[in-house]
Enzyme design. Sequence first.
Site, PDB file in Angstrom:
ATOM      1  N   HIS A   1       0.821  -1.217   0.000  1.00 43.10           N
ATOM      2  CA  HIS A   1       0.000   0.000   0.000  1.00 43.10           C
ATOM      3  C   HIS A   1       0.851   1.261   0.000  1.00 43.10           C
ATOM      4  O   HIS A   1       2.066   1.217   0.193  1.00 43.10           O
ATOM      5  CB  HIS A   1      -0.960   0.004   1.199  1.00 43.10           C
ATOM      6  CG  HIS A   1      -0.277   0.028   2.546  1.00 43.10           C
ATOM      7  ND1 HIS A   1       0.258   1.174   3.097  1.00 43.10           N
ATOM      8  CD2 HIS A   1      -0.067  -0.965   3.468  1.00 43.10           C
ATOM      9  CE1 HIS A   1       0.766   0.904   4.286  1.00 43.10           C
ATOM     10  NE2 HIS A   1       0.589  -0.395   4.533  1.00 43.10           N
TER      11      HIS A   1
ATOM     12  N   CYS B   1       3.014  -4.915   6.671  1.00 41.27           N
ATOM     13  CA  CYS B   1       2.686  -4.609   5.281  1.00 41.27           C
ATOM     14  C   CYS B   1       3.902  -4.064   4.540  1.00 41.27           C
ATOM     15  O   CYS B   1       4.928  -3.743   5.146  1.00 41.27           O
ATOM     16  CB  CYS B   1       1.546  -3.590   5.208  1.00 41.27           C
ATOM     17  SG  CYS B   1      -0.059  -4.271   5.678  1.00 41.27           S
TER      18      CYS B   1
END
Length: 248
Positions: free
Chosen positions: A118, A134
Site C-alpha cells: 500500500h 505490510c
Amino acid sequence: MKLKNIALVLGILVVSLSFMAKPAEAAQNEAIIINKSSNQLAFYEKGKLQKVFPVATGKTKGLTPEGKFTLVNKVKNRPWYKGNIPGGDPRNPLGARWLGLKVPGDWGHTSGNVYGVHGTNNSSSIGTYASNGCIRMHNKDVIWLYDRADHNIPVYITSTSTSFTALADKYGVGKAKKVVAGYEAFNETLRYGSKGESVKILQRKLSITADGSFGPQTLKAVKKFQKSKGLVADGIVGPNTRKALFSK
C-alpha cells in the site's frame, strides 16, 4: 452420426482446456517479487522486468511474512478502520492504493484485508524497516503498480542477497530466462553521468531502480558490486566489471 457427436465433444473439450490454460499462463508471466534484504519490489509483466521500487517492510524480521502469496484484493483510497480515518485523508497511513495479499495461516484471514502492498503518508519511511508487516510504497509508485498488477498474480516475498533476475529464474516467472539471454548485456563502458538503455540494463542487474541515469544510487551499487567481486571499486563499468556482471 456418432462420429459427428464424438468430434463435437472433442472440439468442446479442446476449447475448454484452452480457456483453462490462459490464467496459468498469465500468472507465470506476471509477478511481484519483494526482497526485504534490500527493501525493493520488482514488477514483472509478460515475463519481463518492468520496474524496481523502494519499499518499507516490517520493523522486525518476522513481521512481514515470507513465501509465495496471491494478490486478491485491490482498493482505491482504502479507509484506515483502526484509526477511523477515511480513504483519501492525508492522515491515512494506507495512502492512495491497497493491494491485499492472501496469506494462509493469518488467523484465518485470507481475504487480503490484513497484509498488503500500500501507499503511505510517511514517505520518509520508504527504504527502511518501519511497518507492522505490510509493504509500503510511495503513493505515485503504488498507483503505477495498482494500474498494472492483475488479481491473482503471484507475490513472492523473500530476504536474500540474490538479484531479481536470479529470483525470477528461481520462481519460474514467465520468459525471464529467455529475455535476460536476449537483452541483458551491453559492451560500452559506463560511468557516473552516463544515460540510456545500457544504464537501465546495468541497474536491473544490480536490482536497483532502472531509470537509465547513472547517478549516486547507481555509483554506490556499482562500487559495492565491484568490492564484492574483488575488483577495483572505482565505480566505472569497464570490461572486467561487465564480465563479472554477466558471468554465470
